[in-house]
Design an enzyme around this catalytic site. Structure first.
Site, PDB file in Angstrom:
ATOM      1  N   LYS A 181       0.878  -1.180   0.000  1.00 35.21           N
ATOM      2  CA  LYS A 181       0.000   0.000   0.000  1.00 35.21           C
ATOM      3  C   LYS A 181       0.911   1.225   0.000  1.00 35.21           C
ATOM      4  CE  LYS A 181      -1.825   3.165   1.994  1.00 35.21           C
ATOM      5  NZ  LYS A 181      -1.742   4.556   1.454  1.00 35.21           N
TER       6      LYS A 181
ATOM      7  N   GLY B  59      -4.341   3.412  -2.437  1.00 37.28           N
ATOM      8  CA  GLY B  59      -5.604   3.933  -1.906  1.00 37.28           C
ATOM      9  C   GLY B  59      -5.309   4.707  -0.644  1.00 37.28           C
TER      10      GLY B  59
ATOM     11  N   GLY C  64      -4.938   5.760   3.272  1.00 38.00           N
ATOM     12  CA  GLY C  64      -4.447   5.055   4.444  1.00 38.00           C
ATOM     13  C   GLY C  64      -5.564   4.555   5.336  1.00 38.00           C
TER      14      GLY C  64
ATOM     15  N   VAL D 207      -7.460   1.518   2.660  1.00 33.85           N
ATOM     16  CA  VAL D 207      -6.647   0.344   2.303  1.00 33.85           C
ATOM     17  C   VAL D 207      -5.694  -0.022   3.451  1.00 33.85           C
ATOM     18  CG1 VAL D 207      -4.927  -0.543   0.681  1.00 33.85           C
ATOM     19  CG2 VAL D 207      -6.815   0.865  -0.155  1.00 33.85           C
ATOM     20  N   GLY D 208      -5.025   0.985   4.004  1.00 30.39           N
ATOM     21  CA  GLY D 208      -4.085   0.727   5.107  1.00 30.39           C
ATOM     22  C   GLY D 208      -4.805   0.125   6.309  1.00 30.39           C
TER      23      GLY D 208
ATOM     24  N   GLU E 277       8.988   2.104  10.993  1.00 31.68           N
ATOM     25  CA  GLU E 277      10.047   3.100  10.747  1.00 31.68           C
ATOM     26  C   GLU E 277       9.360   4.452  10.761  1.00 31.68           C
ATOM     27  OE1 GLU E 277      13.075   2.459  10.717  1.00 31.68           O
ATOM     28  OE2 GLU E 277      13.327   0.389  10.097  1.00 31.68           O
TER      29      GLU E 277
ATOM     30  N   CYS F 192      13.091  11.621   7.226  1.00 31.59           N
ATOM     31  CA  CYS F 192      12.999  11.200   8.625  1.00 31.59           C
ATOM     32  C   CYS F 192      14.346  11.336   9.317  1.00 31.59           C
ATOM     33  CB  CYS F 192      12.533   9.755   8.677  1.00 31.59           C
ATOM     34  SG  CYS F 192      13.539   8.681   7.631  1.00 31.59           S
TER      35      CYS F 192
ATOM     36  N   GLU G 207       8.918  17.345  14.656  1.00 34.55           N
ATOM     37  CA  GLU G 207       9.429  17.093  13.310  1.00 34.55           C
ATOM     38  C   GLU G 207       8.737  18.075  12.358  1.00 34.55           C
ATOM     39  OE1 GLU G 207       8.105  13.478  11.201  1.00 34.55           O
ATOM     40  OE2 GLU G 207      10.230  13.089  10.799  1.00 34.55           O
TER      41      GLU G 207
HETATM   42  P1  NAD Z   1       1.985   9.074   6.875  1.00 41.05           P
HETATM   43  O1  NAD Z   1       2.156   8.387   8.176  1.00 41.05           O
HETATM   44  O2  NAD Z   1       0.968  10.128   6.746  1.00 41.05           O
HETATM   45  O3  NAD Z   1       1.654   8.000   5.726  1.00 41.05           O
HETATM   46  C1  NAD Z   1       2.459   6.864   5.512  1.00 41.05           C
HETATM   47  C2  NAD Z   1       1.611   5.775   4.874  1.00 41.05           C
HETATM   48  O4  NAD Z   1       0.620   5.340   5.811  1.00 41.05           O
HETATM   49  C3  NAD Z   1       0.837   6.237   3.631  1.00 41.05           C
HETATM   50  O5  NAD Z   1       0.817   5.202   2.678  1.00 41.05           O
HETATM   51  C4  NAD Z   1      -0.554   6.506   4.201  1.00 41.05           C
HETATM   52  O6  NAD Z   1      -1.577   6.433   3.234  1.00 41.05           O
HETATM   53  C5  NAD Z   1      -0.668   5.380   5.218  1.00 41.05           C
HETATM   54  N1  NAD Z   1      -1.679   5.599   6.258  1.00 41.05           N
HETATM   55  C6  NAD Z   1      -2.215   6.774   6.680  1.00 41.05           C
HETATM   56  N2  NAD Z   1      -3.148   6.542   7.631  1.00 41.05           N
HETATM   57  C7  NAD Z   1      -3.206   5.204   7.820  1.00 41.05           C
HETATM   58  C8  NAD Z   1      -3.958   4.353   8.679  1.00 41.05           C
HETATM   59  N3  NAD Z   1      -4.851   4.837   9.526  1.00 41.05           N
HETATM   60  N4  NAD Z   1      -3.745   3.025   8.620  1.00 41.05           N
HETATM   61  C9  NAD Z   1      -2.816   2.503   7.774  1.00 41.05           C
HETATM   62  N5  NAD Z   1      -2.086   3.258   6.926  1.00 41.05           N
HETATM   63  C10 NAD Z   1      -2.263   4.594   6.951  1.00 41.05           C
HETATM   64  O7  NAD Z   1       3.435   9.618   6.485  1.00 41.05           O
HETATM   65  P2  NAD Z   1       3.871  10.443   5.208  1.00 41.05           P
HETATM   66  O8  NAD Z   1       3.388  11.858   5.325  1.00 41.05           O
HETATM   67  O9  NAD Z   1       3.542   9.679   3.971  1.00 41.05           O
HETATM   68  O10 NAD Z   1       5.476  10.410   5.391  1.00 41.05           O
HETATM   69  C11 NAD Z   1       6.160  11.296   6.224  1.00 41.05           C
HETATM   70  C12 NAD Z   1       6.449  10.670   7.580  1.00 41.05           C
HETATM   71  O11 NAD Z   1       7.138   9.443   7.397  1.00 41.05           O
HETATM   72  C13 NAD Z   1       7.368  11.513   8.438  1.00 41.05           C
HETATM   73  O12 NAD Z   1       6.935  11.504   9.772  1.00 41.05           O
HETATM   74  C14 NAD Z   1       8.706  10.805   8.328  1.00 41.05           C
HETATM   75  O13 NAD Z   1       9.593  11.024   9.409  1.00 41.05           O
HETATM   76  C15 NAD Z   1       8.287   9.395   8.227  1.00 41.05           C
HETATM   77  N6  NAD Z   1       9.338   8.594   7.585  1.00 41.05           N
HETATM   78  C16 NAD Z   1      10.052   7.702   8.344  1.00 41.05           C
HETATM   79  C17 NAD Z   1      11.078   6.985   7.761  1.00 41.05           C
HETATM   80  C18 NAD Z   1      11.908   5.983   8.535  1.00 41.05           C
HETATM   81  O14 NAD Z   1      12.534   5.137   7.913  1.00 41.05           O
HETATM   82  N7  NAD Z   1      11.936   6.045   9.857  1.00 41.05           N
HETATM   83  C19 NAD Z   1      11.366   7.156   6.413  1.00 41.05           C
HETATM   84  C20 NAD Z   1      10.612   8.071   5.679  1.00 41.05           C
HETATM   85  C21 NAD Z   1       9.591   8.771   6.279  1.00 41.05           C
END
Ligand code: NAD
Length: 473
Positions: free
Chosen positions: A169, A200, A202, A205-206, A244, A278, A378
């Protein structure tokens, strides 16, 4: 306008059952770039069923067979590297140099998995017992937008190396990149159902992946708040989780630091991926007596940074991903000023000469105190907070004064001292005097930066479960 109307289930591109349509906005022009039809719960369940059916045979494949598949995946991604770079940079605004690194790591992830398989012993003798490391079942991979190909390929390569099948996803904000990457992965010719890609929302689909009983594990990269929601949801079916998450990485400049080397590095790690990383080193901890010098160096270094069209090869900082992210970063800059930090350079609004696009001025605040919001949260934009310390002990304690613990940086001429400071920092990775690639050393966070590790043997074992076999012999 580009139309993205298909997802990938059981080896085929199919029209989603979901009917919700989302627009993707070009971060440079602010115009609609693509229309995406999003998958729903029904699509997700079909993808999980396909992965479950494929698991029966795939989990029994030999190492040699899996190595062959991983090689095919590597070759198929590498074959379209140039186009992958262009599409990635255009979709979210990543500067080309950064994007090239991500695409190289994406194809390289399959080679890393091959290396792992060549070295890893799945069967060990422990006393009377034979211990077999077995795959977990179907794995759900949920990824963010800020390095789409890299996250998908690394997670998928490791899960397949372990013998699992996957439902991926990706972020809905990366739908164009995902469409192209899926074409590459499809061209590799793996058996149907081994990997399925369902773009889709989060919370649709998530969330379905999180609650579905046929998903044995979730590997998630994204924000700490969503990671916590996934961990909570996964408990009901006791899914394994690798998380992560976010970071607020410290970068300690030691008293004897050479600023000619350390400031360009500080700027690079503080603003990498337009600040949307991140692992960005956004808290710069400097000795109090060298603050004025550090500020002068930073002003000079920031003045020479080129902000603009991410597709130009000399651009160092492109736009932020969305209007929402732009507004969020502007808000943090405003808060920094309101809470009393000193604006050294940058500030609110777009850089001079850029009248549209989600471009942010690279911004440096000094006299930041550990309690200020800009020192704690952050920001996910090119904003560096400079804090001062009076002793090494204070520097270490300030570095560790955070709910995060993903990555850290230390710079100093006395390598022994730098190593000693590095050893006291609570973070998954600590880099001394530089930024390094270590694709087979563990990656992941302490504290609220995550759970578990990716990469190398630690990453592989997160997709395996030991089974103990003992008989009467
Ligand atoms: P996000 O958490 O908003 O989304 C990440 C993914 O989760 C997306 O595919 C999103 O659609 C999905 N998602 C959202 N709500 C969900 C739910 N309720 N259930 C399941 N899935 C859901 O993050 P983002 O804005 O896409 O990315 C930025 C964030 O990611 C920052 O906080 C960054 O630090 C972190 N990040 C961490 C790492 C690492 O390796 N530690 C690497 C890159 C980014």
């Amino acid at each position: 306008m580009k139309q993205i109307n298909q997802i990938y289930i059981n080896g085929e591109f199919v029209t989603p059952h979901g009917t919700e349509v989302m627009h993707l906005i070009d971060p440079v022009t602010e115009q609609v770039a693509a229309q995406v039809r999003l998958a729903d719960e029904t699509d997700t369940r079909q993808a999980i069923a396909a992965a479950k059916a494929a698991y029966v045979d795939f989990s029994r494949t030999s190492k040699a067979q899996r190595i062959q598949y991983l090689q095919q995946l590597h070759d198929a991604v590498l074959a379209r590297a140039d186009l992958l770079e262009t599409v990635m940079s255009a979709e979210y605004g990543g500067p080309l140099a950064m994007v090239r690194g991500t695409v190289a790591r994406a194809s390289g992830a399959f080679l890393q998995a091959i290396k792992l398989l060549n070295e890893y012993e799945f069967v060990r003798q422990i006393g009377k017992a034979k211990v077999v490391m077995e795959p977990l079942g179907v794995v759900g991979l949920i990824t963010p937008w800020n390095a789409n190909y890299g996250f998908i390929c690394n997670k998928m390569a490791t899960a397949l190396a372990a013998g699992s099948t996957v439902v991926i996803k990706p972020s809905e904000l990366s739908a164009g990149q995902t469409q192209l990457l899926t074409e590459c992965l499809h061209a590799a010719g793996l058996p149907a159902g081994v990997f399925n890609i369902v773009t889709g929302r989060g919370d649709v689909v998530g969330a379905e992946i999180t609650r579905h009983p046929d998903i044995a594990k979730i590997s998630f990269t994204g924000s700490t708040s969503v990671g916590k929601a996934i961990a909570r949801g996964a408990v009901d079916t006791l899914k394994r989780v690798t998380l992560e998450l976010g970071g607020k990485s410290p970068n300690i400049l030691l008293p004897d630091v050479d600023l000619e080397k350390a400031i360009p590095l500080a700027l690079a790690v503080g603003t990498m991926n337009n600040g949307q990383a991140c692992i960005a080193g956004t808290r710069l901890l400097v000795p109090e007596e060298r603050l004025e010098e550090v500020k002068a160096h930073l002003v000079r270094a920031v003045a020479s940074v080129k902000v603009g069209d991410p597709q130009q090869t000399d651009t160092q900082i492109g736009p932020l991903v969305t209007a929402k992210q732009y507004a969020r970063v502007q808000n943090y800059i405003r808060l920094g000023v309101e809470e009393g930090a000193e604006l050294v350079c940058g500030g609110e609004g777009r850089p001079d000469g850029l009248s549209h696009g989600y471009f942010v001025k690279p911004t440096v605040f000094a006299n930041v105190t550990p309690q200020m919001t800009i020192a704690r949260e952050e920001i996910f934009g090119p904003v560096i907070s400079v804090l001062t310390y009076r002793s090494i002990e204070e520097a270490v304690s300030m570095a560790n004064d955070t709910v995060y613990g993903l990555q850290a940086y230390v710079s100093g001429e006395d390598r022994q001292q730098a190593r000693s400071v590095a050893s006291q920092i609570i973070a998954g990775r600590v880099f001394v005097n530089g930024m390094y690639d270590a694709p087979d050393a563990p990656f992941g966070g302490f504290k609220q930066s995550g759970l578990g590790r990716e990469f190398g043997t630690y990453g592989l074992e997160a997709y395996l479960e030991p089974k103990t076999l003992i008989d009467d012999e």
